[in-house]
Scaffold this motif. Structure first.
Motif, short mmCIF file in Angstrom:
data_model
loop_
_atom_site.label_atom_id
_atom_site.label_comp_id
_atom_site.label_asym_id
_atom_site.label_seq_id
_atom_site.Cartn_x
_atom_site.Cartn_y
_atom_site.Cartn_z
N ASP A 172 -5.01 4.82 5.27
CA ASP A 172 -5.51 6.01 4.60
C ASP A 172 -5.05 7.27 5.33
O ASP A 172 -4.65 8.26 4.70
CB ASP A 172 -7.04 5.96 4.55
CG ASP A 172 -7.65 7.14 3.83
OD1 ASP A 172 -7.46 7.25 2.61
OD2 ASP A 172 -8.32 7.96 4.49
N ILE A 222 1.05 12.87 2.22
CA ILE A 222 0.82 13.73 1.06
C ILE A 222 0.74 15.20 1.48
O ILE A 222 1.38 16.07 0.89
CB ILE A 222 -0.47 13.32 0.33
CG1 ILE A 222 -0.27 11.96 -0.36
CG2 ILE A 222 -0.90 14.38 -0.68
CD1 ILE A 222 -1.55 11.31 -0.82
N ALA A 248 -1.24 7.85 4.84
CA ALA A 248 -0.98 8.24 3.45
C ALA A 248 -1.40 9.69 3.22
O ALA A 248 -0.68 10.47 2.58
CB ALA A 248 -1.72 7.32 2.49
N SER A 268 -2.09 9.36 -6.03
CA SER A 268 -2.32 9.27 -4.59
C SER A 268 -3.01 10.53 -4.07
O SER A 268 -3.91 10.46 -3.24
CB SER A 268 -1.00 9.05 -3.85
OG SER A 268 -0.39 7.85 -4.28
N VAL A 282 1.40 4.22 -3.05
CA VAL A 282 1.24 5.66 -2.81
C VAL A 282 2.48 6.41 -3.26
O VAL A 282 2.40 7.45 -3.94
CB VAL A 282 0.96 5.93 -1.31
CG1 VAL A 282 1.00 7.43 -1.02
CG2 VAL A 282 -0.40 5.36 -0.92
N TYR A 306 0.85 -1.20 0.00
CA TYR A 306 0.00 0.00 0.00
C TYR A 306 0.88 1.25 0.00
O TYR A 306 0.67 2.18 -0.79
CB TYR A 306 -0.91 -0.01 1.22
CG TYR A 306 -1.93 1.11 1.24
CD1 TYR A 306 -3.23 0.90 0.81
CD2 TYR A 306 -1.59 2.38 1.71
CE1 TYR A 306 -4.17 1.93 0.83
CE2 TYR A 306 -2.51 3.41 1.73
CZ TYR A 306 -3.80 3.18 1.29
OH TYR A 306 -4.72 4.21 1.31
N GLN A 329 -6.50 10.42 -2.25
CA GLN A 329 -6.54 10.76 -0.83
C GLN A 329 -7.21 12.10 -0.55
O GLN A 329 -7.78 12.29 0.53
CB GLN A 329 -5.11 10.79 -0.27
CG GLN A 329 -4.36 9.48 -0.38
CD GLN A 329 -4.94 8.40 0.50
OE1 GLN A 329 -5.56 8.69 1.52
NE2 GLN A 329 -4.78 7.15 0.11
#
Length: 200
Positions: A162, A169, A165, A102, A95, A91, A106
């Protein structure tokens, strides 16, 4: 659909990913996506109804690829504990490999009212069910606690992944996402209650 039309459609999808990631879903314009793809504005509407349709199409088609990558990463990992660890790491790698996609997944998907309220993400459920399969396998092998519902685990794991990630970001990739995913994996491995494998 002819090969040339399929290639043009894919080019539009990739352009939309870039524009959505750069400008944001709300601020992105069809004309900007068309320019990025090297097509006329009207060409977009030959393939997609509107921006929401573009966003949903990105999700569906890229999720198909992600599911394939995830299943491939688990091949050869006979132990469910190792499968859970591989799921976490894969995973994170997905990403990292495509930051623009991504970002769209996201951040921008959450900006679409159509997606959040009306779309039934069948592909997302298929992805989450990979986790549920791992948990059931671990329970059958005596490695994971039998009283913990696989449906609860799959949502908890995905929610945690989630979150890290999204944070990665938004913080412009300033820390090691793989290491964060590894640590998260160990937390879930411990929490699921690893025991001695059952022998026949």
């Amino acid at each position: 659909m002819s090969r040339s039309k399929e290639e043009k459609r894919n080019r539009i999808l990739q352009a939309a990913i870039s524009v959505f990631a750069r400008k944001g879903f709300f601020h992105a314009k069809i004309s900007e996506i068309a320019q990025e793809a090297g097509v006329a504005d009207g060409t977009i509407y030959l393939y997609f109804k509107n921006k929401d349709h573009l966003l949903i199409s990105i999700f569906e088609e890229k999720m198909e690829m992600i599911i394939g990558r995830m299943r491939a990463s688990l091949v050869g990992a006979g132990d469910p504990v190792e499968k859970l660890r591989r799921f976490m790491l894969t995973y994170a790698e997905l990403v990292i490999e495509d930051p623009e996609l991504s970002h769209v997944f996201q951040v921008e998907l959450r900006q679409s009212g159509t997606f959040m309220k009306h779309y039934k993400p069948v592909k997302l459920q298929e992805f989450l069910n990979i986790l549920a399969e791992i948990v059931r396998e671990g329970q059958q092998a005596g490695r994971f606690k039998p009283e913990i519902a696989p449906g609860v685990v799959k949502r908890a794991v995905f929610g945690a992944l989630d979150e890290i990630a999204l944070n990665w970001i938004l913080k412009e990739r300033r820390y090691d996402l793989r290491e964060s995913a590894r640590q998260l994996g160990e937390m879930f491995v411990d929490g699921l209650g690893i025991g001695t494998p059952v022998t026949a």
